[in-house]
Scaffold this motif. Structure first.
Motif, mmCIF file in Angstrom:
data_model
loop_
_atom_site.group_PDB
_atom_site.id
_atom_site.type_symbol
_atom_site.label_atom_id
_atom_site.label_comp_id
_atom_site.label_asym_id
_atom_site.label_seq_id
_atom_site.Cartn_x
_atom_site.Cartn_y
_atom_site.Cartn_z
ATOM 1 N N GLY A 1 -5.476 11.127 4.562
ATOM 2 C CA GLY A 1 -6.681 10.149 3.695
ATOM 3 C C GLY A 1 -6.611 9.559 2.129
ATOM 4 O O GLY A 1 -7.431 8.988 2.479
ATOM 5 N N GLY B 1 -4.383 6.996 2.141
ATOM 6 C CA GLY B 1 -4.287 5.777 2.212
ATOM 7 C C GLY B 1 -5.573 5.131 2.943
ATOM 8 O O GLY B 1 -6.028 3.595 2.364
ATOM 9 N N SER B 2 -6.233 5.977 3.538
ATOM 10 C CA SER B 2 -7.222 5.169 4.412
ATOM 11 C C SER B 2 -8.717 4.707 2.862
ATOM 12 O O SER B 2 -9.432 3.834 2.925
ATOM 13 N N ASP C 1 1.548 -2.279 10.215
ATOM 14 C CA ASP C 1 1.310 -2.025 12.006
ATOM 15 C C ASP C 1 0.201 -2.306 12.814
ATOM 16 O O ASP C 1 -0.935 -1.745 11.540
ATOM 17 N N VAL D 1 1.556 5.633 -0.872
ATOM 18 C CA VAL D 1 0.570 7.370 -0.689
ATOM 19 C C VAL D 1 1.847 7.141 -1.346
ATOM 20 O O VAL D 1 3.113 7.745 -0.240
ATOM 21 N N ARG E 1 -0.802 11.589 4.386
ATOM 22 C CA ARG E 1 -2.293 12.004 6.027
ATOM 23 C C ARG E 1 -2.771 13.071 5.960
ATOM 24 O O ARG E 1 -2.945 13.517 6.283
ATOM 25 N N LEU F 1 0.861 -1.085 -0.456
ATOM 26 C CA LEU F 1 0.225 0.205 0.065
ATOM 27 C C LEU F 1 1.306 1.382 -0.351
ATOM 28 O O LEU F 1 1.859 1.536 0.836
#
Ligand SMILES: CC(C)(COP(=O)(O)OP(=O)(O)OC[C@H]1O[C@@H](n2cnc3c(N)ncnc32)[C@H](O)[C@@H]1OP(=O)(O)O)[C@@H](O)C(=O)NCCC(=O)NCCS
Length: 172
Positions: A93, A95-96, A119, A85, A91, A83
């Motif tokens: 949004g 990746g989410s 993580d 970015v 930071r 994954l």
């Protein structure tokens, strides 16, 4: 930002985003994750509907996520990753959005489970739990504290055993 399926013309941009996201200061050569994405794309484990990009309004690739075919014992499941970015977009949004989108796509395809190494502080928010809670062992025993799974609607408790990634992961 939009999330869409990767198209044939995105391959180079995806590799560049992966290399930028995983770049380590002082490390020689491109990060192994960029090579991994290239090798996965040529592997039978590659699943075209499960390689998603995040793009700007101008269709510039700024993030990427993929799932490839993995197995728990003989049962086909999914492995998520890498994954990525692009650092200047982290930071915010992206990746989410990519994780939510790929979990929705995998669920719609009746995939039972997504596994990843990462993580727990980040992936817990998407419903990932340590794989041992589901009697699923990581490919390497020492990954126990970071190897997680996210069951989807087709999950059934009989899916137990050791997870195996697609073959290119073994060369990481
Ligand atoms: C990890 C990554 C994909 C997150 O993408 P992103 O677009 O920055 O993430 P989002 O904006 O959606 O979420 C940011 C949140 O994730 C948290 N976060 C990011 N990386 C994290 C990590 N490794 N562990 C815990 N939390 C993390 C941030 O603290 C932030 O939390 P907050 O919203 O509570 O402040 C991105 O930082 C990246 O590409 N990193 C380099 C490559 C990498 O490590 N990939 C994942 C390997 S498993």
């Amino acid at each position: 930002m939009l999330i869409r399926r990767e198209s044939a013309r995105d391959a180079e941009a995806v590799e560049a985003v992966t290399a930028a996201a995983f770049a380590r200061p002082g490390a020689p050569g491109p990060p192994a994750e960029a090579r991994l994405v290239r090798e996965l794309r040529a592997d039978p484990a590659w699943l075209p509907p499960l390689s998603l990009v995040a793009v700007t309004a101008g269709d510039e690739v700024i993030g990427h996520v993929l799932c490839t075919r993995g197995h728990v014992g003989a049962v086909p499941v999914l492995g998520l990753g890498p994954l990525s970015v692009r650092p200047d977009w982290q930071r915010r949004g992206v990746g989410s959005a990519l994780v939510h989108a790929i979990l929705g796509a995998a669920d719609a395809l009746d995939e039972p489970l997504v596994a990843l190494l990462g993580d727990p502080g980040y992936y817990g928010r998407f419903g990932f739990r340590l794989s041992q809670e589901y009697q699923i062992a990581p490919p390497q025993p020492e990954w126990r504290a970071h190897f997680q799974v996210r069951p989807l609607a087709s999950y059934r408790p009989g899916i137990r055993g050791t997870f195996g990634y697609a073959e290119p992961f073994d060369r990481m």
